[in-house]
Design a protein around this motif. Sequence first.
Motif, short mmCIF file in Angstrom:
data_model
loop_
_atom_site.label_atom_id
_atom_site.label_comp_id
_atom_site.label_asym_id
_atom_site.label_seq_id
_atom_site.Cartn_x
_atom_site.Cartn_y
_atom_site.Cartn_z
N MET A 49 0.10 11.43 8.28
CA MET A 49 0.89 10.87 9.37
C MET A 49 0.84 11.78 10.60
N GLU A 50 0.79 11.16 11.76
CA GLU A 50 0.80 11.89 13.03
C GLU A 50 1.73 11.16 14.00
N ILE A 51 2.74 11.88 14.50
CA ILE A 51 3.65 11.29 15.48
C ILE A 51 2.94 11.23 16.83
N VAL A 52 2.93 10.07 17.43
CA VAL A 52 2.28 9.89 18.73
C VAL A 52 3.28 10.11 19.86
N GLU A 53 4.43 9.47 19.76
CA GLU A 53 5.49 9.67 20.76
C GLU A 53 6.83 9.31 20.14
N VAL A 54 7.90 9.95 20.67
CA VAL A 54 9.23 9.70 20.13
C VAL A 54 10.25 9.87 21.26
N GLY A 55 11.26 8.99 21.24
CA GLY A 55 12.31 9.05 22.25
C GLY A 55 13.40 8.05 21.91
N LYS A 56 14.32 7.84 22.85
CA LYS A 56 15.41 6.92 22.61
C LYS A 56 14.92 5.49 22.37
N GLU A 57 13.76 5.19 22.96
CA GLU A 57 13.22 3.83 22.82
C GLU A 57 12.53 3.61 21.48
N GLY A 58 12.53 4.62 20.62
CA GLY A 58 11.90 4.51 19.29
C GLY A 58 10.80 5.54 19.13
N PHE A 59 9.96 5.35 18.14
CA PHE A 59 8.84 6.29 17.98
C PHE A 59 7.62 5.54 17.47
N THR A 60 6.46 6.13 17.75
CA THR A 60 5.18 5.57 17.32
C THR A 60 4.44 6.63 16.53
N PHE A 61 3.86 6.20 15.42
CA PHE A 61 3.09 7.16 14.62
C PHE A 61 1.82 6.50 14.10
N LYS A 62 0.84 7.36 13.79
CA LYS A 62 -0.39 6.91 13.17
C LYS A 62 -0.37 7.33 11.70
N ALA A 63 -0.84 6.44 10.84
CA ALA A 63 -0.93 6.72 9.41
C ALA A 63 -2.34 6.43 8.93
N LEU A 64 -2.98 7.43 8.35
CA LEU A 64 -4.32 7.24 7.78
C LEU A 64 -4.13 6.84 6.31
N VAL A 65 -4.47 5.60 6.00
CA VAL A 65 -4.23 5.03 4.67
C VAL A 65 -5.51 5.10 3.83
N SER A 66 -5.38 5.62 2.62
CA SER A 66 -6.50 5.58 1.66
C SER A 66 -6.45 4.24 0.94
N VAL A 67 -7.49 3.42 1.10
CA VAL A 67 -7.51 2.10 0.48
C VAL A 67 -8.52 2.09 -0.67
N ARG A 68 -8.25 1.22 -1.62
CA ARG A 68 -9.16 1.12 -2.77
C ARG A 68 -10.55 0.70 -2.30
N PRO A 69 -11.56 1.53 -2.60
CA PRO A 69 -12.91 1.22 -2.12
C PRO A 69 -13.55 0.12 -2.95
N GLU A 70 -14.48 -0.57 -2.34
CA GLU A 70 -15.24 -1.59 -3.04
C GLU A 70 -16.49 -0.92 -3.62
N ALA A 71 -16.61 -0.94 -4.92
CA ALA A 71 -17.75 -0.28 -5.58
C ALA A 71 -18.92 -1.26 -5.69
N LYS A 72 -20.10 -0.79 -5.31
CA LYS A 72 -21.31 -1.58 -5.46
C LYS A 72 -22.04 -1.08 -6.70
N LEU A 73 -22.11 -1.93 -7.71
CA LEU A 73 -22.70 -1.53 -8.99
C LEU A 73 -24.22 -1.55 -8.96
N GLY A 74 -24.81 -0.64 -9.73
CA GLY A 74 -26.22 -0.73 -10.04
C GLY A 74 -26.36 -1.47 -11.36
N GLU A 75 -27.38 -1.15 -12.12
CA GLU A 75 -27.54 -1.76 -13.44
C GLU A 75 -26.41 -1.29 -14.36
N TYR A 76 -25.84 -2.21 -15.11
CA TYR A 76 -24.82 -1.79 -16.07
C TYR A 76 -25.07 -2.37 -17.46
N LYS A 77 -26.12 -3.18 -17.58
CA LYS A 77 -26.52 -3.67 -18.90
C LYS A 77 -27.92 -3.12 -19.20
N GLY A 78 -28.10 -2.70 -20.44
CA GLY A 78 -29.40 -2.18 -20.84
C GLY A 78 -29.63 -0.73 -20.45
#
Length: 459
Positions: free
Chosen positions: A94-123
């Motif tokens: 998390m990173e605070i961008v700005e904050v004051g009486k009018e509220g605050f804004t922040f950035k959040a770097l979210v780790s999301v479940r990656p999509e795995a691309k399979l190779g051969e899995y049979k044989g």
Amino acid sequence: MKVTSVEKKEKSTVELTIQVEADQFEAAIQKVYLKNRSRINVPGFRKGKAPRKIIEGMYGANVFYEDAINDIYPAVYAEAVKEQGLDDVGYPKMEIVEVGKEGFTFKALVSVRPEAKLGEYKGLTAPKEEPKVTDKDIDEELKPYIDRAARLVSVKRKAKKGDTAVIDFEGFDNGTPFEGGKGENYDLKLGAGMFVPGFEEQVIGMKAGEEKDIDITFPEDYHADLAGKAVVFHVKVNEVKESQAPEVDDEFAKDVSEFDSLADFRKDLGDKLLERKRAQAKADFENAVLEQLVEGMECEIPDGMVEVQVDRLMDDYAMRIQSQGMRVEDYMSMMGMTPDMMRTSARPSALKQVQMELALTAVAKAEGLEATDEEYEAEIAKLAEQYKMEADQVKSLVPADGLKKDLVLRKASELVLSNAKEGKAKKAKKAEEGEEKPKRTRAKKAKDEEAQSEEPKEE
């Protein structure tokens, strides 16, 4: 709360810019003020009765901002992730961008479940060793039984490594006995390394009835009272004993096993060893196949996902240590480790587990594997029997989604392994000392010598 931007980043992360508006931030600030006002002293007001504006006037308008942000942030973050339909699998940055009486804004770097691309899995093909048991292997299996049946016999000679010396000893620090430094008729196995370094080596060579002073310097990491100190131990050897092995025959077999003959006992040891070797060969084969599955997968794994798995490993590690009656802090001190060192050592294993889970999840998705209600109930019954509990108790302790996911991953693993092929294990050959060199080497040498003999000699 409002998500003002969504930006995909590298390694399966998404950066959200989240705005918390004034009314929501104000409610959080008021909540923090009410919670903390009893701990703030303001001249002219009873403790806990000072108005918020007075406190803000004394300490600044932002006095409650940090606590308010920390209080509101988890719920706001969770709401934003849900709104964007993200599968959050790690700890956000998390990173605070700005904050004051009018509220605050922040950035959040979210780790999301990656999509795995399979190779051969049979044989998939992996080597599988066909285990064998030799007489030498059985001798090794027999050795612990022989060692346990060995008896100590008194000898009239100088003590040597491997003997047991029965000693009286007392330690002195500048001529004064120190606590814990005295013992009588103590059985000291020479060479076992059970005493402070340098002690056992100086007892070697002594005979029964002999006395002498031994100079010892304690290690720097010894307990505080004696760490690094040079002390003197007065030692008297009362007796020297050597270990005598029993006669390994049918009578020995009867004494240490349920068999009436040594031959039957050796056969049983060999059969059990072969069974263990086959189980290990099977496990090695399966691990090699699943490692190939992971190696053939393309996937960008976010660091946050690995860190979550590291935490799980650390929790499991702590539970095992505590189950043995030790505090984790004491264990780390004894092993000379820090929490950061433990996390670093656990990270490769955590990464491998995350990779395996992603690969098997991809296999399950490709094959449409699911856990049925019948399979779930059967697993609950199995766990209930294993832990001597009622099925409803198990259900209350084990989340259904997690258990079903484990069942699906198990199905995926079984599918990959059932379709795998066994190859021959490669054996590395090493030339033993005195072993004849390969013929091609000798032939090359002869050819070189012949060529040298044909070269013109200087006159």
